[in-house]
Design an enzyme around this catalytic site. Structure first.
Site, PDB file in Angstrom:
ATOM      1  CG  HIS B  67      -1.599   1.306   1.493  1.00 16.61           C
ATOM      2  ND1 HIS B  67      -2.581   1.822   0.684  1.00 16.61           N
ATOM      3  CD2 HIS B  67      -1.391   2.232   2.462  1.00 16.61           C
ATOM      4  CE1 HIS B  67      -2.960   3.002   1.155  1.00 16.61           C
ATOM      5  NE2 HIS B  67      -2.251   3.283   2.231  1.00 16.61           N
ATOM      6  CG  ASP B  96       5.958  18.129 -26.639  1.00 12.42           C
ATOM      7  OD1 ASP B  96       6.387  17.491 -25.663  1.00 12.42           O
ATOM      8  OD2 ASP B  96       5.034  17.712 -27.375  1.00 12.42           O
ATOM      9  CD1 TRP B 132       6.001   3.702   4.196  1.00 10.40           C
ATOM     10  CD2 TRP B 132       7.246   4.494   2.524  1.00 10.40           C
ATOM     11  NE1 TRP B 132       6.329   5.007   4.496  1.00 10.40           N
ATOM     12  CE2 TRP B 132       7.090   5.518   3.480  1.00 10.40           C
ATOM     13  CE3 TRP B 132       7.994   4.766   1.381  1.00 10.40           C
ATOM     14  CZ2 TRP B 132       7.653   6.775   3.333  1.00 10.40           C
ATOM     15  CZ3 TRP B 132       8.554   6.035   1.243  1.00 10.40           C
ATOM     16  CH2 TRP B 132       8.376   7.015   2.206  1.00 10.40           C
ATOM     17  CB  SER B 160      10.874   6.151 -14.395  1.00 16.02           C
ATOM     18  OG  SER B 160       9.725   6.944 -14.428  1.00 16.02           O
ATOM     19  CB  SER B 161      11.842   9.499 -10.374  1.00 22.96           C
ATOM     20  OG  SER B 161      10.599   9.154  -9.893  1.00 22.96           O
ATOM     21  CG  HIS B 244      12.050  15.138   5.723  1.00 23.30           C
ATOM     22  ND1 HIS B 244      10.975  14.724   6.465  1.00 23.30           N
ATOM     23  CD2 HIS B 244      11.898  16.450   5.543  1.00 23.30           C
ATOM     24  CE1 HIS B 244      10.219  15.763   6.745  1.00 23.30           C
ATOM     25  NE2 HIS B 244      10.755  16.829   6.213  1.00 23.30           N
ATOM     26  CD  GLU B 246       9.324  10.383  -2.520  1.00 23.24           C
ATOM     27  OE1 GLU B 246      10.324  10.631  -3.225  1.00 23.24           O
ATOM     28  OE2 GLU B 246       8.221  10.071  -2.989  1.00 23.24           O
ATOM     29  CE1 TYR B 248       8.143  19.706   3.714  1.00 24.11           C
ATOM     30  CE2 TYR B 248      10.133  18.432   4.006  1.00 24.11           C
ATOM     31  CZ  TYR B 248       9.096  19.154   4.538  1.00 24.11           C
ATOM     32  OH  TYR B 248       9.013  19.324   5.882  1.00 24.11           O
ATOM     33  CB  SER B 259      -0.416  28.502  -5.492  1.00 26.10           C
ATOM     34  OG  SER B 259       0.098  28.094  -4.255  1.00 26.10           O
ATOM     35  CG  HIS B 293      12.134  15.064  11.527  1.00 24.38           C
ATOM     36  ND1 HIS B 293      12.101  16.246  10.841  1.00 24.38           N
ATOM     37  CD2 HIS B 293      11.512  14.187  10.721  1.00 24.38           C
ATOM     38  CE1 HIS B 293      11.491  16.079   9.684  1.00 24.38           C
ATOM     39  NE2 HIS B 293      11.127  14.835   9.589  1.00 24.38           N
ATOM     40  CG  HIS B 294      11.523  10.709   9.363  1.00 25.91           C
ATOM     41  ND1 HIS B 294      10.191  10.566   9.064  1.00 25.91           N
ATOM     42  CD2 HIS B 294      11.941  11.784   8.652  1.00 25.91           C
ATOM     43  CE1 HIS B 294       9.827  11.504   8.198  1.00 25.91           C
ATOM     44  NE2 HIS B 294      10.870  12.263   7.940  1.00 25.91           N
ATOM     45  CB  THR B 319       4.817  25.244   6.199  1.00 28.27           C
ATOM     46  OG1 THR B 319       6.002  24.518   5.910  1.00 28.27           O
ATOM     47  CG2 THR B 319       3.632  24.460   5.702  1.00 28.27           C
ATOM     48  CE  LYS B 322       5.180  26.871  -0.322  1.00 28.51           C
ATOM     49  NZ  LYS B 322       4.629  27.377  -1.570  1.00 28.51           N
ATOM     50  NE  ARG B 441       3.864   3.477  10.827  1.00 30.11           N
ATOM     51  CZ  ARG B 441       4.691   4.225  10.073  1.00 30.11           C
ATOM     52  NH1 ARG B 441       5.656   4.928  10.651  1.00 30.11           N
ATOM     53  NH2 ARG B 441       4.557   4.279   8.785  1.00 30.11           N
TER      54      ARG B 441
END
Lengths: 300, 517
Positions: B67, B96, B132, B160-161, B244, B246, B248, B259, B293-294, B319, B322, B441
């Site tokens: 998932h 293009d 994951w 690819s990315s 991290h 990732e 963002y 926006s 921080h993870h 943030t 924004k 979890r």
């Protein structure tokens, strides 16, 4: 910013989807090779990828020769190559980061420094942190799960300096960057003869480097007891130098192609991007080696 | 250059057109969204009541892993790449994407990569089951054999990315219409420029991490094994140095989308455009220096914990800028509440909520209590789903008339929004309570005192799942039988180059660049 009135958008192409198929087959095939020992699909995928890349680059070169590439499109290729090299920088950064982390944090902690020294001593009481790591924690605890190397690759002292392969490799690779630059300079002044000579010398130096690197690996495996399995020193050593060696192989091959293209008269003093992109790659590989020489070989 | 779309399947297989490739990205990501969503439904069905009812714990672990992987890499990321493919050339007046063939290569790798990843479900040993985040040694020493397919799958998906991002960067830097200076770029373009930079910077880091896993598993290295002098915690450092930014990568394009939407339906220009650009850049910079921080409970010197705690809190500043700007854009505007606007406002509210729980998690001593609890699951779903997925839904409603030349049914759109909004909150608010009460979890079963909120959460999740089927229905019925909507400017208050084009946008647009004043 766009200045051209027309940007060349290519017709439909079969190459991308075939390239994706090739990469998919390679990923599947590599997994099958490791899990079941079957290498067939990996070879099919690799062959397809090589074929796709050959035709793709041929197409792009022909488009350029046919004059379909505007200055703006050429700038797109420049951006593309630059950011690709940046991604390669980040790829090597991971392995350098790993080396620094292990040397400055992980090993001292395993050796008993830091907040949790009381606990570490219960797990590996006999272990002493050192670099190059000749005795692994498991060895210190009397297990043979990971056996450290018998010898390491670091600086052997001034007296034996000239028998030390990494020094020669450094000299060779740094020289090749200079000769590559001479080739570029020659092409800028439309001096094809010099271009061919200097680029030929660069390719030859690349091949000599790879040969010496092979010698070093051979010695490591047969005489020094230094393998991928000899603890974190062997892991980081082979990961960093191995990926670098792979990149030198790619770079040498790219420059060889550009040399052949030079002989065919593909380049002119103001249009030589294929060569320039390859030379950027070459200088990048060279800079990585400078970092390797410093952090893997000298400062150890 | 005058060629139109090819006939038959070749149009898609051999595409070089940014709109066709964008369309493929969008449909592919939605297919992955439904697949990952189906896994989520299995998870929530099992957690509906305590005890093991439907599946075995081993399979539950595979479901949580797949998932997460499919939603992050297969649904959210490609959906925004698809949006970039469609909208970036239209918004900057480019003919293009800069490198159209590489564009198609980036897309077609994904079906192969995810077919490989999904096929592990049917292999001996089952799919990856280590979460994951695939922490070593769970993903190395104790991993199923299929981990090798996972690793090579990640390699090609990463390739690819990287190619997709290089293409986006080259397009934005090189193909802007004359007069379209950097500080005139629509904010969606800006956020994607920065996202693409983040992707080029961190996807190679992920590739390095899985490569070291591969070596540890198959070739006897000891990167993540302390017995050989390595360190399993090193894996977490590398993973989160990728992971991290990732986060963002997933949320910044969503910021870009809202926006665009909020000024349109407020009939006012975006408040504080340049501060939005700087805030986005600041978030991107900070994303590189807060990763640990993870890992507050993993073991770090106290100085490290303090540094990562304070650095993380700093992210609240840009943030906050924004959120302030979005609200101020709406302030005293002539607001209307069409479906895209509803989604955009929901993003502002729910993402802010997710940001606040993020601040709670950033406080190291407090995080030690919440770590690996359902509070974390609730927190990041408020960011990932209410931030990224909601804004993606809003984006589809917003630009669907431009893509298809047809208008969606406003009533159906609003209904879908409200079902999704209510379902989402019913599903995820209780997870915060569960986490604070101590439910960990990634567990297939739980203690009895967690029963009620789990049941509520599952009901909300099913409701949210149903809303996605309704979304699919809305999109298809718009394409098939929507009311024609051919005016250039679908929305009265919309600004930007894409609204100067006919609807549906012709196959080739801006073959001659427009002049931007």
């Amino acid at each position: 910013m766009s200045t051209e009135s027309n940007y060349y958008v290519p017709e439909e192409s079969r190459l991308p989807v075939l390239g994706a198929l090739a990469l998919g087959l390679m990923a599947l095939g590599a997994g099958l090779l490791l899990n079941d020992g079957a290498s067939g699909i990996l070879w099919v995928g690799t062959a397809l990828l090589v074929a796709v890349m050959y035709i793709w680059f041929r197409t792009v070169i022909r488009e350029n020769i046919a004059g379909m590439n505007s200055d703006q499109l050429k700038r797109s290729y420049v951006w593309g190559m630059s950011w690709f090299i940046f991604s390669e920088v980040m790829f090597f950064a991971v392995f350098f980061g790993t080396l620094f982390y292990v040397r400055t944090l992980a090993l001292p902690w395993l050796g008993g420094e830091g907040d949790r020294s009381d606990m570490i001593h219960l797990v590996w009481p006999e272990f002493t942190a050192q670099w190059p790591l000749m005795e692994t924690p498991s060895q210190a605890a009397g297990s043979n799960e990971f056996i450290g190397p018998d010898h390491h690759m670091s600086f052997p002292g001034w007296d034996k300096m000239f028998h030390w392969l990494p020094l020669w490799n450094t000299i060779i690779l740094l020289t090749s960057s200079v000769t590559c630059h001479f080739a570029h300079h020659a092409m800028k002044h439309d001096d094809r003869k010099k271009f061919n000579i200097w680029l030929g010398v660069t390719v030859a130096l690349g091949i000599i480097f790879l040969f010496l690197q092979y010698e070093e690996y051979h010695e490591a495996y047969t005489e020094m007891g230094l393998t991928l399995e000899s603890g974190i020193y062997g892991s980081t050593f082979f990961m960093l130098t191995g990926f670098h060696g792979f990149h030198v192989t790619m770079g040498t091959f790219m420059l060889l192609i550009q040399w052949i293209r030079g002989l065919k008269g593909h380049f002119s003093s103001d249009d030589q991007f294929g060569f320039e992109a390859s030379s950027w790659y070459w200088h990048f590989v060279d800079v990585v080696w400078a970092g390797l020489f410093l952090f893997v070989y000298v400062l150890a | 250059m005058a060629h139109g779309p090819a006939k038959g399947i070749g149009r898609w297989l051999f595409a070089t057109n940014h709109k066709d490739i964008g369309t493929m990205y969008l449909w592919f990501s939605f297919a992955m969204f439904l697949l990952g969503g189906a896994f989520a439904m299995i998870i929530r069905a099992e957690l509906f009541a305590p005890g093991m009812q439907l599946i075995k714990p081993e399979f539950f672990n595979q479901m949580t892993t797949m998932h997460g992987l499919i939603m992050v890499f297969g649904a959210i990321m490609p959906s925004f790449v698809g949006l970039a493919n469609w909208m970036v050339p239209l918004q900057i007046g480019a003919p293009d994407m800069a490198l159209p063939r590489m564009n198609n290569l980036s897309f077609w790798i994904l079906p192969f990569g995810f077919a490989l990843l999904a096929s592990t479900l049917f292999m001996e040993g089952g799919a990856p089951n280590f979460g994951w985040t695939f922490y070593a040694p769970l993903s190395t020493t104790y991993a199923p054999d299929t981990v090798n397919f996972f690793i090579f799958g990640v390699h090609i998906i990463g390739a690819s990315s990287i190619m997709g991002s290089i293409n986006i960067i080259a397009t934005i830097l090189n193909l802007r219409a004359p007069g379209m200076t950097m500080m005139k770029l629509p904010l969606f373009v800006w956020t994607w420029l920065i996202t693409a930079f983040l992707l080029v910077a961190v996807m190679p880091v992920l590739a390095g991490a899985v490569t070291m896993m591969l070596m540890d598993i198959n070739f006897g290295t000891s990167f993540f094994d302390a017995a050989g002098g390595g360190d399993p915690v090193l894996f977490q450092h590398i993973f989160w140095f990728f992971g991290h930014p990732e986060v963002y990568i997933i949320i910044l394009p969503a910021f870009g989308v809202i926006s665009e939407i909020i000024p349109t339906f407020s009939r006012k220009p975006l408040f504080g455009y340049s501060s939005m650009v700087y805030a986005t850049s600041a978030i991107a910079f900070l994303s590189f220096i807060v990763w640990a921080h993870h890992m507050f409970t993993t073991g770090m010197p106290i100085a490290g914990e303090l540094y990562f705690m304070y650095a993380t809190m700093l992210i609240a500043v840009p943030t906050g800028v924004k959120v302030f700007n979005w609200i101020t854009t709406m302030f005293r505007g002539s607001l209307t509440f069409e479906t895209p606007m509803l989604f955009a406002i929901a993003v502002v509210i729910l993402f802010t909520f997710g940001g606040f729980t993020g601040l709670m998690l950033a406080v190291a001593p407090a995080d030690i209590q919440y770590h690996d609890s359902y509070f974390v699951v609730g927190h990041f779903h408020y960011v990932m789903v209410a931030g990224a997925v909601f804004s993606m839904s809003g984006a589809v409603y917003y630009w669907l008339p431009k893509w298809t030349g047809k208008m969606y049914d406003e009533t159906m759109g609003k209904m879908q929004f409200w079902i999704a909004f209510v379902g989402f909150n019913i599903a995820f608010i209780p997870q915060h309570f569960l986490g604070l009460a101590g439910m960990p979890r990634r567990y297939a079963d739980y203690a009895l005192q967690f029963s009620d909120w789990n049941m509520v959460s599952s009901i909300g999740a099913f409701m949210y799942g149903a809303a996605q089927l309704m979304f699919l229905y809305n999109v298809i019925s718009t394409i098939v039988s929507g009311k024609p909507s051919t005016e250039e400017k679908t929305w009265e208050g919309a600004q930007g180059l894409e609204w100067t084009l006919p609807s549906p946008a012709p196959f080739h647009t801006f073959s001659t660049p427009p002049n931007v004043k």
